[in-house]
Motif scaffolding. Structure first.
Motif, short mmCIF file in Angstrom:
data_model
loop_
_atom_site.label_atom_id
_atom_site.label_comp_id
_atom_site.label_asym_id
_atom_site.label_seq_id
_atom_site.Cartn_x
_atom_site.Cartn_y
_atom_site.Cartn_z
N ILE A 46 -69.76 -9.49 6.00
CA ILE A 46 -70.77 -9.65 7.07
C ILE A 46 -69.94 -9.77 8.55
O ILE A 46 -70.36 -9.58 9.56
N LEU A 47 -68.74 -9.93 8.50
CA LEU A 47 -67.99 -10.11 9.67
C LEU A 47 -67.25 -8.94 10.31
O LEU A 47 -66.85 -8.49 9.25
N ASN A 89 -75.15 -16.20 8.75
CA ASN A 89 -74.90 -15.25 9.63
C ASN A 89 -74.85 -13.75 8.93
O ASN A 89 -74.50 -13.89 7.77
N LEU A 209 -61.89 -17.13 11.61
CA LEU A 209 -62.76 -18.18 11.41
C LEU A 209 -62.34 -19.42 11.93
O LEU A 209 -63.11 -20.09 12.20
N PHE A 317 -70.02 -21.50 1.96
CA PHE A 317 -68.81 -20.83 2.47
C PHE A 317 -67.68 -21.99 2.25
O PHE A 317 -67.89 -23.08 2.02
N PHE A 318 -66.22 -21.71 2.07
CA PHE A 318 -65.19 -22.61 1.83
C PHE A 318 -65.51 -23.27 0.51
O PHE A 318 -65.25 -24.44 0.46
N1 URA Z 1 -68.23 -17.91 7.24
C1 URA Z 1 -69.17 -17.18 7.65
O1 URA Z 1 -69.31 -16.02 7.68
N2 URA Z 1 -70.24 -17.93 7.83
C2 URA Z 1 -70.40 -19.38 8.05
O2 URA Z 1 -71.12 -20.05 8.29
C3 URA Z 1 -68.98 -19.77 7.56
C4 URA Z 1 -67.96 -19.13 6.94
#
Ligand code: URA
Ligand code: ZN
Length: 366
Positions: A46-47, A89, A209, A317-318
Motif C-alpha cells: 500500500i505504501l 490507508n 513509517l 499493523f505492528f
Molecule cells: N502502516 C500503515 O500503512 N498504516 C498504518 O496505519 C500503520 C502502519
C-alpha cells in the motif's frame, strides 16, 4: 456507590472490510494484494515506498485485516472494551472519480453493519469519497447521520489532491464542523523517497513509517494553520494520528517562525484574531497516544492537555514478528507510556485510556 469500571477505548484501529480486500485483489498497481511465487501467501502493498525487495513487497495480510471477529479477539486479549474502527490507508483516495460515491457508500454501510454485530463494542470513523468531488463528498457527509455507529471520518493528507490547506476544502470542513464529526487525520504518503537516500532499500519500512508518516502529518496540519483554516472553521475538531507526528515537539518552533516571518507580517496575517499553534493544539486538536514512549506522550499532553489524548493501538499493523505469547509488544508499549506519563491507577490515566474518547466521540449513546 459501587465504582463502575472505566472503559478502555482504542481510537486508532483499522480494518479493510471484505469488499475493500476484493477491490485490492483485483489490482496490480499500488494499492494491491497478491502473492509473489513461489510463495502462495498474500502480501498487501500500500505504501509508495514499499514496493521493494527489502520490504519483501509490503506485508503479509491475514484475516486480522478483514475479519471483524479477529478484532474482537484482539480487543479481548488486550482488555480493550470499545474500538472505534477506521478503514486503513490509502482509503478511497485512488478510486476513479465516477466510482467514488458508490465505493464510499458501500464501505461505510459495511463498516457500520460490522459495528452493529457487536453493539456497544464497536464504533467507526467513516471514509469520504474524496476523488468524487465536493458535491459527492458533501452528500456522503450528510448521509453519515443515518449510520448509527459513525463518530467521525478518517482523512489522509491529500484532500482533493492539493493538500489540506486547499481553500476548496473549506465547505467540507464546515460541513464536518456543523455535523459535529471530528476528522481522524492519518498519514499514508510520507515524504518523497529521494530523502531516504541510496541505501533506503536496506532499511525495510523503518524510515517511511517512523519518520515519513509523522512528518507528513506535521506538515499537513502546519499548512492548515498557515492557511487560516482554524480561524475560518473555528470549531473544526481533528484527532491526529501518532500523537500529532512531531507537532507537539515542534509547535514552539513553528510558532516562532510564524511570528518572525516578514512575508506573513506584510500580508497582514499576524494581527489580532490569529490563532497561535498553541491555541489550535488546545482548541481544535486531539492527539492519539500511539507514540510508544513516555517522552513523546508527555509532549502531547503538554501541548494539547491531558483531556485531549486518547489511547490507540494501530491494530492490525505492528504485530509481533515472532509468536511471543498473546499480547502485542506494540500495544503494551503504549499502555506503559500512558501509565508512566499519567500515573498508574490515576484519574488522568483512566481519561487517556478511555474517558476522553467516551466524551469526545459520544460513545455512551449506542
Ligand atoms: N502502516 C500503515 O500503512 N498504516 C498504518 O496505519 C500503520 C502502519
Ligand atoms: Zn494507523
Amino acid at each position: 456507590m459501587a465504582e463502575t469500571k472505566s472503559p478502555i477505548v482504542d481510537i486508532h484501529t483499522h480494518v479493510y472490510p471484505p469488499s475493500y480486500i476484493a477491490l485490492l485483489k483485483s489490482r496490480s498497481s499500488i494499492p494491491y494484494i497478491r502473492s509473489f511465487p513461489p510463495s502462495s501467501s498474500l502480501r498487501l502493498v500500500i505504501l509508495p515506498a514499499e514496493d521493494t525487495e527489502s520490504t519483501s513487497r509490503g506485508r503479509p495480510v491475514g484475516s486480522e485485516y478483514y475479519d471483524i471477529n479477529k478484532k474482537i479477539e484482539f480487543m479481548d486479549t488486550h482488555s480493550i472494551d470499545i474500538s472505534v474502527i477506521s478503514l486503513a490507508n490509502p482509503w478511497l483516495d485512488w478510486v476513479p472519480a465516477d466510482e467514488a460515491a458508490k465505493a464510499a457508500e458501500g464501505i461505510n454501510d459495511e463498516v457500520n453493519e460490522e459495528c452493529g454485530k457487536f453493539p456497544g463494542r464497536l464504533f467507526a470513523f467513516a471514509t469520504l469519497p474524496l476523488s468524487g468531488g465536493k458535491d459527492v463528498i458533501g452528500k456522503e457527509i450528510a448521509r453519515l447521520k443515518e449510520l448509527k455507529y459513525m463518530r467521525g471520518i478518517i482523512l489522509g493528507t491529500t484532500g482533493l489532491g492539493r493538500g489540506l490547506d486547499d481553500p476548496e476544502l473549506l465547505p467540507i470542513f464546515q460541513a464536518l464542523q456543523n455535523a459535529k464529526l471530528p476528522i481522524f487525520l492519518h498519514p499514508h504518503y510520507g515524504l518523497p523517497s529521494s530523502v531516504w537516500g541510496e541505501r533506503a532499500n536496506d532499511y525495510g519500512h523503518v524510515l517511511p513509517l517512523a519518520l515519513g508518516f509523522p512528518l507528513e502529518t506535521t506538515i499537513a496540519v502546519t499548512r492548515m494553520i498557515l492557511a487560516g483554516v482554524f480561524e475560518t472553521v473555528p470549531d473544526l475538531q481533528m484527532i491526529l494520528a501518532h500523537s500529532g507526528g512531531t507537532l507537539p515537539f515542534l509547535a514552539g518552533r513553528i510558532e516562532s517562525c510564524i511570528e518572525h516571518d516578514a512575508h506573513l507580517k506584510a500580508a497582514g496575517k499576524l494581527g489580532n484574531g490569529r490563532k497561535t499553534v498553541w491555541d489550535v493544539l488546545k482548541k481544535n486538536i486531539y492527539l492519539d497516544a500511539v507514540v510508544y514512549s513516555e517522552v513523546g506522550l508527555k509532549a502531547a499532553i503538554q501541548a494539547s492537555g491531558e483531556d485531549r489524548v486518547m489511547f490507540g493501538t494501530d491494530h492490525p499493523f505492528f504485530p509481533p514478528l515472532e509468536e511471543e505469547g498473546e499480547k502485542w509488544a506494540s500495544v503494551e508499549t503504549n499502555y506503559e507510556a500512558i501509565k508512566g506519563a499519567l500515573g498508574g491507577g490515576s484519574k488522568k490515566e483512566r481519561a487517556a485510556l478511555g474517558g476522553n474518547a467516551m466524551r469526545v466521540l459520544n460513545l455512551n449513546s449506542k
